[in-house]
Write an enzyme that holds these catalytic residues in place. Sequence first.
Site, mmCIF file in Angstrom:
data_model
loop_
_atom_site.group_PDB
_atom_site.id
_atom_site.type_symbol
_atom_site.label_atom_id
_atom_site.label_comp_id
_atom_site.label_asym_id
_atom_site.label_seq_id
_atom_site.Cartn_x
_atom_site.Cartn_y
_atom_site.Cartn_z
ATOM 1 N N HIS A 160 28.979 -2.546 35.651
ATOM 2 C CA HIS A 160 28.650 -3.877 36.191
ATOM 3 C C HIS A 160 27.391 -4.437 35.528
ATOM 4 C CE1 HIS A 160 31.576 -2.962 39.340
ATOM 5 N NE2 HIS A 160 30.972 -1.801 39.464
ATOM 6 N N SER A 284 20.885 -15.604 8.725
ATOM 7 C CA SER A 284 20.701 -16.938 9.297
ATOM 8 C C SER A 284 20.181 -17.865 8.216
ATOM 9 C CB SER A 284 19.707 -16.881 10.466
ATOM 10 O OG SER A 284 19.279 -18.181 10.830
#
Length: 453
Positions: A160, A284
């Site tokens: 979770h 990038s």
Amino acid sequence: MIIDAISPLDGRYAGKLVPHRKYFAEKGLMYYRCKVELLYVLALDEAGLFAPLNTTEKANIQDCIDNFTDKDYQRIKEIERVTNHDVKACEIFLRERTQLRDVNMLHFALTSEDANNLAYTFMLKDYLEAQHLPQIEAVLNKLIDLAEAWKRIPFPCRTHGQKASPSTAGKEIAVFINRITRIYKELKRFTFLGKINGAVGNYSAMLAAFPDFDWLNFAHNFLRKHGLEPNIATTQIEDHDTYATYFNWTRQINNISMDLDVDCWLYISKDLFSEKVKAGEVGSSTMPHKVNPINFENSEGNLMLANSMLTFLSDKLCRSRMQRDLSDSTVQRNMGSALSYSSLGMTELLRGLNKLKINEGNCRQELQDSPELLTEPIQTILKIVGVDDPYTLLKKVSRGQKPTRAMLMELVKGLDIDQAVKDRIYKWEAVDYIGDAVRICDLAVEAAREAMQ
């Protein structure tokens, strides 16, 4: 690369898909159609229903099977421009190419779908054996390398999204080895169905010509000889149910691989994994420091696209109006696109795995900083020494809080339990709380290697 290609399969990704053209290009389809027709002629010859083929005819047939050229393909397309029928164009071409004395042996008593279903099936069968299974094996072998190298490295887990009991990095890789191996075994023993039984599946034209010949037995033996199982009851078309089964197994491999893509991406984002840097690459256009997990991202995207196409193919190709309609024809021509996107996804996954490194120090540090992970083994051992509701006891000091190891040990110290039990708990560290992870990893690796033998 075709510079004005509409599909990236023939443009940007063309260089990565060169082996796929043999199977899925239009030339490949025409080759497989011709191959089916010629194998059928050879089977008819063995059955003795026509005058025997001479040595030259057999050599011409074998040469066409072994040496199907661009010129051959172009000749078929020239004929098709006149006939407006691709299978008939193949038949006319084969009359020219083989120079049979009795050209009526070609396409004898067949319907186009006899040639088509076997052409596509041989195409998929060859692709599965020569390309698909070896690619899965390459991914499994890389995962095995990682699992064995990392099987003793303690690894933080998340359930979770929250911190959970630790494992080892190798065992978590072994989970994917185990899952992929199960599907790999299904694909390895998979057999396609085929049919060669005439216009509505009853051998009617064949029996009209040779009523005393056992055409059903002939067809079944022909299919088995070439690695297929006969589909014993069909309409004009082979029902494509085994295509759907193959595509669905492929989808499942892809789903597992996407799960691995996402997990690797997340572990990289948490600095538990990182990627080897390749000189000259850019992460990038504006942030020079970036090393992006683009292979896992590209893999995920291509596999998602493949699965959407494979789902459609599985749904559509199993349906046909009454004894036949042609809506499956244009759809089948896109099977290669779906499998090519699937292959691209697996290729990118393997590229990502080959760059992958584990940041062992970060893994250990995160576990050292998470003493609350010891609440599970502590409350479990307290249950067997008579402590009343140890789960609630540990929950009070840990849930939504950040207990220190000293706090947990102080709680244990104050309990009325045997000193030997306390001493055992005092020795526990989160980095050592890995259960039988190493043995589980070894079992998964062993099963995968056995499957690939």
